[in-house]
Design a protein around this motif. Structure first.
Motif, PDB file in Angstrom:
ATOM      1  N   ASN A   3       2.400   2.265   9.312  1.00 22.85           N
ATOM      2  CA  ASN A   3       3.559   2.363   8.472  1.00 22.85           C
ATOM      3  C   ASN A   3       3.290   1.626   7.151  1.00 22.85           C
ATOM      4  O   ASN A   3       3.306   1.895   6.125  1.00 22.85           O
ATOM      5  N   ASP A   4       2.775   0.257   7.347  1.00 20.31           N
ATOM      6  CA  ASP A   4       2.859  -0.674   6.487  1.00 20.31           C
ATOM      7  C   ASP A   4       1.645  -0.215   5.279  1.00 20.31           C
ATOM      8  O   ASP A   4       1.587  -0.518   4.095  1.00 20.31           O
ATOM      9  N   GLU A   5       0.341   0.164   6.261  1.00 19.72           N
ATOM     10  CA  GLU A   5      -0.803   0.517   5.163  1.00 19.72           C
ATOM     11  C   GLU A   5      -0.357   1.796   4.368  1.00 19.72           C
ATOM     12  O   GLU A   5      -0.645   1.829   3.074  1.00 19.72           O
ATOM     13  N   ALA A   6       0.432   2.542   4.582  1.00 19.10           N
ATOM     14  CA  ALA A   6       0.986   3.931   3.952  1.00 19.10           C
ATOM     15  C   ALA A   6       1.813   3.474   2.824  1.00 19.10           C
ATOM     16  O   ALA A   6       1.660   4.004   1.799  1.00 19.10           O
ATOM     17  N   LEU A   7       2.700   2.496   3.158  1.00 22.21           N
ATOM     18  CA  LEU A   7       3.648   2.217   2.168  1.00 22.21           C
ATOM     19  C   LEU A   7       2.929   1.461   1.080  1.00 22.21           C
ATOM     20  O   LEU A   7       3.124   1.415  -0.082  1.00 22.21           O
ATOM     21  N   ALA A   8       1.975   0.546   1.489  1.00 22.07           N
ATOM     22  CA  ALA A   8       1.092  -0.213   0.401  1.00 22.07           C
ATOM     23  C   ALA A   8       0.335   0.631  -0.503  1.00 22.07           C
ATOM     24  O   ALA A   8       0.466   0.261  -1.636  1.00 22.07           O
ATOM     25  N   LEU A   9      -0.046   1.797   0.131  1.00 15.83           N
ATOM     26  CA  LEU A   9      -0.667   2.777  -0.620  1.00 15.83           C
ATOM     27  C   LEU A   9       0.249   3.798  -1.582  1.00 15.83           C
ATOM     28  O   LEU A   9      -0.188   3.757  -2.671  1.00 15.83           O
ATOM     29  N   PHE A  10       1.435   3.817  -1.083  1.00 12.30           N
ATOM     30  CA  PHE A  10       2.418   4.174  -2.160  1.00 12.30           C
ATOM     31  C   PHE A  10       2.731   3.225  -3.178  1.00 12.30           C
ATOM     32  O   PHE A  10       2.947   3.526  -4.345  1.00 12.30           O
ATOM     33  N   ARG A  12       0.706   0.932  -4.342  1.00  8.13           N
ATOM     34  CA  ARG A  12      -0.458   0.696  -5.095  1.00  8.13           C
ATOM     35  C   ARG A  12      -0.429   2.068  -6.159  1.00  8.13           C
ATOM     36  O   ARG A  12      -0.915   1.603  -7.344  1.00  8.13           O
ATOM     37  N   THR A  13      -0.170   3.036  -5.812  1.00 13.65           N
ATOM     38  CA  THR A  13      -0.328   4.319  -6.687  1.00 13.65           C
ATOM     39  C   THR A  13       0.887   4.644  -7.719  1.00 13.65           C
ATOM     40  O   THR A  13       0.941   5.504  -8.399  1.00 13.65           O
ATOM     41  N   GLY A  14       1.650   3.815  -7.421  1.00 14.06           N
ATOM     42  CA  GLY A  14       2.894   3.662  -8.282  1.00 14.06           C
ATOM     43  C   GLY A  14       3.878   4.848  -7.801  1.00 14.06           C
ATOM     44  O   GLY A  14       4.491   5.431  -8.788  1.00 14.06           O
ATOM     45  N   ALA A  15       3.800   5.279  -6.715  1.00 19.71           N
ATOM     46  CA  ALA A  15       4.429   6.549  -6.143  1.00 19.71           C
ATOM     47  C   ALA A  15       6.076   6.144  -5.555  1.00 19.71           C
ATOM     48  O   ALA A  15       6.695   6.828  -5.309  1.00 19.71           O
ATOM     49  N   LEU A  16       5.993   4.832  -5.394  1.00 18.74           N
ATOM     50  CA  LEU A  16       7.585   4.302  -4.821  1.00 18.74           C
ATOM     51  C   LEU A  16       8.130   3.722  -5.952  1.00 18.74           C
ATOM     52  O   LEU A  16       7.819   2.605  -6.429  1.00 18.74           O
ATOM     53  N   LEU A  17       9.314   4.350  -6.686  1.00 23.66           N
ATOM     54  CA  LEU A  17      10.202   3.809  -7.542  1.00 23.66           C
ATOM     55  C   LEU A  17      11.185   3.356  -7.265  1.00 23.66           C
ATOM     56  O   LEU A  17      11.962   3.528  -6.301  1.00 23.66           O
ATOM     57  N   LEU A 162       3.897   9.465   8.371  1.00 24.38           N
ATOM     58  CA  LEU A 162       3.164   8.098   8.174  1.00 24.38           C
ATOM     59  C   LEU A 162       4.133   6.913   7.745  1.00 24.38           C
ATOM     60  O   LEU A 162       3.732   5.618   8.375  1.00 24.38           O
ATOM     61  N   ILE A 163       5.256   7.112   7.001  1.00 20.63           N
ATOM     62  CA  ILE A 163       5.977   6.356   6.723  1.00 20.63           C
ATOM     63  C   ILE A 163       7.604   6.695   7.278  1.00 20.63           C
ATOM     64  O   ILE A 163       7.929   7.830   7.104  1.00 20.63           O
ATOM     65  N   ARG A 164       8.109   5.748   7.949  1.00 25.01           N
ATOM     66  CA  ARG A 164       9.476   5.981   8.179  1.00 25.01           C
ATOM     67  C   ARG A 164      10.055   4.675   7.800  1.00 25.01           C
ATOM     68  O   ARG A 164       9.907   3.416   7.989  1.00 25.01           O
ATOM     69  N   LEU A 165      11.107   4.916   6.705  1.00 22.98           N
ATOM     70  CA  LEU A 165      11.580   3.885   5.890  1.00 22.98           C
ATOM     71  C   LEU A 165      13.406   4.026   5.585  1.00 22.98           C
ATOM     72  O   LEU A 165      13.601   5.223   5.337  1.00 22.98           O
ATOM     73  N   HIS A 166      13.961   3.074   5.916  1.00 24.60           N
ATOM     74  CA  HIS A 166      15.243   3.087   5.674  1.00 24.60           C
ATOM     75  C   HIS A 166      15.514   2.959   4.190  1.00 24.60           C
ATOM     76  O   HIS A 166      15.215   1.779   3.659  1.00 24.60           O
TER      77      HIS A 166
END
Length: 190
Positions: A3-10, A12-17, A162-166
């Motif tokens: 989960n943390d690796e996938a979130l870090a990739l998001f 890094r790519t600017g996909a989490l706004l 891949l990511i479960r996020l609240h």
């Protein structure tokens, strides 16, 4: 991929706004996953696709086909199908609802994996599952990059993510003061 690796990739790519967003569900949120930002780079697509494919290989029955709702699920759905060496089809909008077009067929009993980028309330995933069932297919599971459903979503099949996020979401008439004071944007495909 954790989960943390996938979130870090998001990230890094600017996909989490961060900001004030209106989701497809109509709910408002402080965070938005713009998966297209992550999925524009093929090495990143391969990483996410390989991670979802690895999880799909754990299913008790192997899928024969991957289906994705257009637009969001197209890139990751095709990559998961490629990683699994399966056929890939997609559902697209026609008169406001998802349908199978372009001559795509699902055989009776055909085991199908549904792939989507992000799920919150599951509307498009549920439509896609219904398309599989209406065409005689057997939906095995739903695989998503990001599960924002808070665990409240019952799809009738396993949900692989891949990511479960609240991520807090709010009804339009119940916005906290900070969101009410800022203009909302609906990023979607913009």
């Amino acid at each position: 991929m954790t989960n943390d690796e996938a979130l870090a990739l998001f990230r890094r790519t600017g996909a989490l706004l961060d900001g004030h967003f209106i989701l497809r569900s109509g709910l408002h949120s402080r965070q938005f996953f713009q998966c297209a930002q992550a999925l524009q780079d093929m090495p990143v697509v391969e990483l996410f696709g390989a991670a979802l494919a690895a999880k799909a290989r754990q299913l008790p029955v192997a899928p024969c086909t991957v289906i994705a709702p257009a637009m969001g699920g197209l890139v990751i759905g095709q990559e998961v199908a490629r990683q699994l060496r399966l056929r890939f089809i997609f559902a697209e909008k026609e008169e406001g609802r998802l349908v199978l077009r372009r001559g795509f067929k699902i055989a009776p009993g055909e085991p199908v994996l549904v792939v989507e980028d992000v799920v919150t309330k599951g509307g498009r995933v549920l439509e896609t599952l219904e398309i599989v069932r209406q065409n005689g297919g057997s939906p095995l599971a739903v695989a998503v990059m990001v599960d924002r459903s808070e665990g409240d979503l019952n799809l009738g099949v396993p949900l692989i993510s891949l990511i479960r996020l609240h991520v807090e979401t709010f009804a339009p008439d119940r916005l906290p003061p900070d969101l009410a004071a800022s203009p909302a944007i609906k990023p979607g495909s913009k």
